[in-house]
Design an enzyme around this catalytic site. Structure first.
Site, PDB file in Angstrom:
ATOM      1  N   HIS A   1       0.825  -1.208   0.000  1.00 44.00           N
ATOM      2  CA  HIS A   1       0.000   0.000   0.000  1.00 44.00           C
ATOM      3  C   HIS A   1       0.862   1.262   0.000  1.00 44.00           C
ATOM      4  O   HIS A   1       2.017   1.252   0.412  1.00 44.00           O
ATOM      5  CB  HIS A   1      -0.935   0.007   1.204  1.00 44.00           C
TER       6      HIS A   1
ATOM      7  N   GLU B   1       0.879   3.959   1.841  1.00 49.47           N
ATOM      8  CA  GLU B   1       1.376   4.422   3.131  1.00 49.47           C
ATOM      9  C   GLU B   1       2.631   3.651   3.540  1.00 49.47           C
ATOM     10  O   GLU B   1       3.628   4.250   3.966  1.00 49.47           O
ATOM     11  CB  GLU B   1       0.318   4.253   4.237  1.00 49.47           C
TER      12      GLU B   1
ATOM     13  N   CYS C   1      -5.777   1.421   5.812  1.00 46.75           N
ATOM     14  CA  CYS C   1      -6.286   0.147   6.321  1.00 46.75           C
ATOM     15  C   CYS C   1      -5.604  -0.159   7.664  1.00 46.75           C
ATOM     16  O   CYS C   1      -4.689   0.543   8.093  1.00 46.75           O
ATOM     17  CB  CYS C   1      -6.021  -0.970   5.317  1.00 46.75           C
TER      18      CYS C   1
ATOM     19  N   CYS D   1      -1.732  -0.689   7.386  1.00 47.92           N
ATOM     20  CA  CYS D   1      -1.010   0.576   7.234  1.00 47.92           C
ATOM     21  C   CYS D   1      -1.060   1.381   8.522  1.00 47.92           C
ATOM     22  O   CYS D   1      -0.094   2.067   8.870  1.00 47.92           O
ATOM     23  CB  CYS D   1      -1.563   1.368   6.060  1.00 47.92           C
TER      24      CYS D   1
END
Length: 159
Positions: free
Chosen positions: A75, A77, A101, A104
């Site tokens: 992801h 992040e 999420c 993250c």
């Protein structure tokens, strides 16, 4: 007399996150992140994609079925955190277009980031987002939806 139609710091950094998202090759969801310090200096950026060395031609981009992207995609992040190359992220702020999420959120907390600024919370009712908010709250990390009066910023490459 100086210009008055310039963008705010929040709009600028979210714009950098949105620009980073344009690097994602994901056909469905492109997410970008930008991490900044208290002096408004960019520490790192990232976007969702496969790990370095894992060809995006050899791994699936599918969202459903037997072979999906989910076990492989990093992801935005987490990529931004990993791309910081050991710089301290203590008390930094992360700008990301999609609310983080739970996985993250763990990385955000562990890295020392103290604030999350996001544009939309598409999966607000999902277990992952609910867990994310619970952890961020417990860790004392502020999260704020960016409210802005602008709809877009144009980038012009040729005049």
């Amino acid at each position: 007399m100086k210009r008055t139609d310039y963008i705010s710091w929040d709009e600028y950094f979210m714009g950098v996150a949105l620009l980073a998202a344009k690097r994602s090759k994901d056909p469905n969801t492109q997410v970008g992140a930008c991490i900044v310090n208290d002096d408004n200096i960019i520490l790192s950026t990232g976007y969702n994609g496969f790990p370095i060395g894992c060809s995006d031609d050899d791994f699936p981009w599918d969202r459903e079925g037997e072979a999906t992207k989910y076990p492989y995609v990093v992801h935005a992040e987490l990529n931004a955190i990993l791309n910081s190359n050991g710089k301290s992220l203590k008390d930094a702020k992360i700008y990301v277009d999609l609310f983080p999420c739970n996985e993250c959120a763990k990385a955000i907390i562990q890295s020392g980031i103290k604030e999350v600024v996001y544009l939309y919370d598409k999966y607000a009712d999902s277990a992952a987002t609910i867990a994310s908010k619970k952890m961020l709250d417990a860790a004392g990390i502020k999260y704020t939806r960016l409210e802005t009066g602008i709809e877009s910023v144009d980038l012009i490459f040729k005049k």
